[in-house]
Design an enzyme around this catalytic site. Structure first.
Site, PDB file in Angstrom:
ATOM      1  CG  ASN A  77      23.452   6.489 -39.658  1.00  0.00           C
ATOM      2  OD1 ASN A  77      23.404   6.301 -38.462  1.00  0.00           O
ATOM      3  ND2 ASN A  77      23.169   7.671 -40.218  1.00  0.00           N
ATOM      4  CG  HIS A  97      38.384   1.231 -48.512  1.00  0.00           C
ATOM      5  ND1 HIS A  97      39.731   1.477 -48.530  1.00  0.00           N
ATOM      6  CD2 HIS A  97      37.980   1.231 -49.810  1.00  0.00           C
ATOM      7  CE1 HIS A  97      40.136   1.638 -49.777  1.00  0.00           C
ATOM      8  NE2 HIS A  97      39.100   1.484 -50.577  1.00  0.00           N
TER       9      HIS A  97
END
Length: 538
Positions: free
Chosen positions: A432, A290
């Site tokens: 992040n 992904h």
């Protein structure tokens, strides 16, 4: 003021009696000319195309004989003439247009076959400024646009791939083309000139160092239609631009099913990451799921690099993408096929490895012929509602940065090597991002969290799971270096990293609370360096 149409209905079928052929890419042009001549079509042509057709023994009229004006200025002016453009633009069922044609001796042109000067190839080959400018086609786009605008009466072809479709039309239609076909060819023609002009305008912006041109156009050529997009209810296609940079767009599919939209996206992410590691210095493997790496490692050979990358998170690696920075060999291929994998991409593959991968018929195997240069400048684009976000590629390299030690303790040589490795990987992790690394191997990766603290914790948990799976006494994060792709805004993120076992930290720095974070590092005898460069990835 807009031009008002006379609303003369377009005929369904149009006889093709006269064809104008003028091509730069002469693939199949003689064969097409012969097929047209056999159907009684009169051939007009220019320059090199005229020579090629005449050399084949076919009757062909030079456009100069039609216009009564020779080619001049090194061929820059040859078709920009009323007898050519009048023949292309005339509305045959308009009495005024018919009268003008008769008064000026203009004959109708029913078929136009044109492809353009190879501007893309010259640019990609690094042609100098004058040479590149000279390969900007003028007459070709003018004739293409004229023919496409008047598709009610004129058929326009801009690609040799369309020749068979045209001949099928003429054969089944008794020498005629139907309106729907002419519409489709006109649509392709306008798309071709648009992409061509986009390439030229982008080259000018690059050559003149114009970072934000008033108009920015992105052009591409259809490589393949996809079964669907990110989800089955979405339509998708894969287009390639003129950028000659090794990667998924230039790769050859040696075996396996057609790549899906998600396969292409993930494979690109994997290959861009593994290209950060020079193959002459080290073998490298990146495993992507992904669009995020779940394991990255380097070693003296590919097999060891793959095993070490897999060890980071073997659960997530199931059904992932594997990218290698060296030629896939038999030994590595034998190991890879033990795991269910969607795609393998490498610069090349040995014949032995190819035969091994062939045992898994659905496994896609791609060879790119090289690695993308991570330092190469270029553009990336992302659509937003009503707009397009364009930016230069993130080609910042940690090796090029001047690292600043900000703690009392400087990193050891091993910590410094692990820091730079981790920062390279963090550049390719969704923000992040927190990446632990030890001895050239990712120990834990935390991606895409809203809180950097959560990214640090998740990466630590991943490392603990990997340790249990491998039967290790402690996770690899113990004694590791850790990278954050953006600054640490508070000390809490650092404390989470220290709790996971990190002894050295690399981050961009630049937070208002940098000193608070530095103090916490000093308190725990942790080495920290600032890069001065962040790598947000959204």
């Amino acid at each position: 003021m807009a031009v008002v149409s006379k609303k003369i209905p377009a005929p369904d079928k149009v006889d093709v009696r006269t064809a104008l052929l003028s091509v730069s890419d002469k693939t199949g042009i003689v064969e097409l000319a012969r097929a047209l001549a056999d159907k009684g079509v009169r051939l007009l042509s220019t320059g090199g195309t005229h020579k090629a057709i005449a050399a084949a023994g076919l009757a062909v009229t030079d456009v100069s004989d039609v216009t009564g004006f020779p080619e001049i200025m090194d061929g820059r002016v040859k078709t920009l003439h009323p007898k050519v453009h009048g023949g292309l633009l005339a509305i045959r069922d308009d009495a005024e247009h018919q009268a003008a044609m008769k008064a000026h001796g203009i004959e109708g042109i029913d078929l136009v076959v044109i492809n353009l000067y190879p501007f893309e190839d010259v640019r990609a080959a690094g042609g100098d400024y004058p040479t590149t400018v000279e390969n900007i086609d003028i007459g070709g786009p003018a004739m293409i646009r004229a023919s496409a605008k008047n598709h009610a009466y004129v058929t326009i072809l801009t690609d040799p791939a369309d020749y068979p479709e045209l001949l099928e039309q003429l054969t089944s239609g008794g020498g005629q083309t139907v309106y729907g076909f002419r519409q489709q060819m006109a649509a392709r023609a306008f798309a071709r000139t648009a992409a061509y002009d986009a390439m030229i305008s982008n080259w000018f912006a690059e050559a003149l160092s114009i970072d934000t041109p008033r108009h920015r156009v992105v052009g591409g050529v259809l490589k393949e239609e996809m079964r669907y997009g990110e989800n089955p209810h979405q339509k998708a296609a894969f287009y390639v631009t003129g950028e000659r940079r090794a990667g998924v767009a230039t790769a050859s599919l040696l075996q396996g099913k057609q790549l899906s939209y998600n396969n292409i996206n993930d494979t690109d992410a994997a290959y861009e990451l593994v290209a950060e590691f020079l193959p002459e210095k080290t073998a490298a493997c990146a495993i992507i799921k992904h669009a995020n790496p779940c394991g990255v490692a380097t070693a003296s050979g590919l097999l060891e690099a793959y095993k070490r990358a897999l060890a980071c998170d073997s659960v997530s690696a199931f059904g992932g993408i594997i990218a290698l920075n060296r030629t896939l060999d038999a030994e590595t291929a034998e190991e890879i096929i033990k795991l269910f994998t969607e795609v393998i991409i490498a610069p090349d593959v040995t014949e032995e490895a190819k035969a091994i991968v062939a045992r898994k018929a659905n496994l896609r195997l791609l060879t790119a012929g090289g690695l993308p240069d991570p330092r190469l400048a270029g553009l990336t684009a992302k659509t937003v509602s009503g707009g397009l976000l364009v930016q230069s590629r993130d080609n910042g390299m940690v090796e090029d940065l001047e690292l600043k030690v900000v703690t009392k303790r400087a990193p050891t040589q091993q910590e410094l090597e692990d820091m730079t490795f981790a920062f390279k990987v963090a550049k390719h992790v969704k923000s992040n991002a927190v990446v632990y690394a030890k001895d050239g191997q990712t120990a834990g990766i935390g991606a895409g969290q809203m809180s950097r603290v959560d990214s640090a914790r998740i990466a630590g948990l991943k490392a603990e799971e990997a340790a249990r799976a491998l039967g290790l006494a402690e996770p690899l994060t113990r004694g590791s270096a850790v990278a954050s792709e953006a600054f640490l805004p508070f000390a809490d993120g650092l404390l989470s990293m220290i709790a996971a076992g990190a002894t050295a930290v690399i981050q961009p720095g630049g937070s208002m609370r940098d000193q608070e974070v530095i103090d916490a590092a000093n308190e725990h005898n942790v080495a920290m360096v600032f890069t001065g460069m962040r790598h947000f990835r959204h």
